[in-house]
Design an enzyme around this catalytic site. Structure first.
Site, PDB file in Angstrom:
ATOM      1  N   TYR A   1     -33.487  25.233 -42.041  1.00 30.70           N
ATOM      2  CA  TYR A   1     -34.330  25.362 -41.040  1.00 30.70           C
ATOM      3  C   TYR A   1     -33.585  25.383 -39.565  1.00 30.70           C
ATOM      4  O   TYR A   1     -33.623  26.583 -38.748  1.00 30.70           O
ATOM      5  CB  TYR A   1     -36.321  25.000 -40.908  1.00 30.70           C
ATOM      6  CG  TYR A   1     -36.747  25.710 -39.818  1.00 30.70           C
ATOM      7  CD1 TYR A   1     -37.484  26.647 -39.703  1.00 30.70           C
ATOM      8  CD2 TYR A   1     -36.717  24.744 -38.458  1.00 30.70           C
ATOM      9  CE1 TYR A   1     -38.136  27.112 -38.888  1.00 30.70           C
ATOM     10  CE2 TYR A   1     -37.387  25.039 -37.713  1.00 30.70           C
ATOM     11  CZ  TYR A   1     -38.482  26.235 -37.756  1.00 30.70           C
ATOM     12  OH  TYR A   1     -38.946  26.725 -36.348  1.00 30.70           O
TER      13      TYR A   1
ATOM     14  N   LYS B   1     -32.368  28.258 -36.869  1.00 33.62           N
ATOM     15  CA  LYS B   1     -32.957  28.712 -35.801  1.00 33.62           C
ATOM     16  C   LYS B   1     -31.818  28.599 -34.618  1.00 33.62           C
ATOM     17  O   LYS B   1     -31.780  28.701 -33.917  1.00 33.62           O
ATOM     18  CB  LYS B   1     -33.552  27.096 -35.219  1.00 33.62           C
ATOM     19  CG  LYS B   1     -35.467  27.787 -35.747  1.00 33.62           C
ATOM     20  CD  LYS B   1     -35.989  29.045 -35.654  1.00 33.62           C
ATOM     21  CE  LYS B   1     -36.952  29.784 -36.394  1.00 33.62           C
ATOM     22  NZ  LYS B   1     -37.718  31.123 -35.554  1.00 33.62           N
TER      23      LYS B   1
END
Length: 244
Positions: free
Chosen positions: A140, A144
């Site tokens: 994740y 990002k």
């Protein structure tokens, strides 16, 4: 009045962003990943919001959705809110879908990308990434960082005619953030709203948190990395980022 597309708007920050922008008198297009999930935005549709349905992990569905949207009324801004926390769809949903929507939607003059403070733990590397989602090759945090770098790259290539910024909404109480998240929920969506619709805010290339610009991680600031990221996304999708 501005017309704004908000991806991932069936709950959490996306839903609240759509609700707030409707309250302000703007036109809103809400997005759901399936017809079943569209039930969650029925109250917003009753208030006049339009709806687009697309599974952002499915590249063909994203292409169909952008065709549909381009055939409709002009979109002024896109808030790229949709995201997943784990699993093989991390890269397709968190990075590839925003890339395709940016490259293919023809009218927006503002793009706002949801990043995270967790991008600081991400790796600024492209080797070995499975952009199709066939396997899990990124965290994740990696995604990002990638989407914040992409946002900065768009700003560099398209500014100042098209404004592009990324936002850390904070750790707020959503399905992803959990019920115990400590940050102010309203502050979690106010910055992206302003970046999408405030005519006095003519900033591009920023990384924002709760109304203020911050310095992002080094990979986001690396012009060479940004260029290589955009080149790779163009290659793996077969869709080039056009010249604006």
């Amino acid at each position: 009045m501005t017309r704004i597309l908000i991806t991932g708007s069936t709950d959490g920050l996306g839903y609240s962003t759509a609700e707030s922008l409707l309250d302000q008198g703007h036109e809103v297009i809400v997005h759901a990943r399936s017809a079943a999930r569209a039930e969650a935005v029925s109250a917003l549709i009753d208030r006049g919001a339009d709806l687009v349905v697309a599974d952002l992990s499915d590249r063909g569905a994203v292409l169909d959705a952008t065709d549909e949207l381009n055939e409709g009324r002009a979109i002024d801004a896109v808030i790229h809110n949709a995201g997943v926390l784990t699993g093989p769809s991390l890269l397709p949903v968190n990075v590839v879908a925003p890339y395709l929507c940016t490259a293919l939607l023809t009218t927006p003059s503002r793009h706002v990308y949801l990043s995270s403070s967790m991008h600081r733990d991400g790796k600024a590397q492209l080797a070995g990434l499975d952009w199709s989602g066939g396997s899990v090759t990124a965290s994740y945090s990696d995604t990002k960082l990638l989407v914040a770098a992409f946002s900065a790259g768009v700003a560099e290539l398209w500014g100042p005619r098209v404004l592009a910024n990324s936002v850390d909404p904070g750790w707020v109480a959503t399905k992803m953030g959990g019920s115990g998240a400590p940050d102010d929920f309203d502050l979690g969506h106010e910055t992206q709203e302003r970046l999408a619709v405030d005519p006095s805010l003519q900033v591009t290339g920023g990384y924002w948190h709760h109304g203020a610009q911050q310095q992002p991680a080094g990979g986001v600031r690396d012009a060479d990395f940004r260029a290589r990221l955009i080149e790779e996304l163009a290659e793996v999708t077969g869709v080039a980022l056009p010249t604006r």
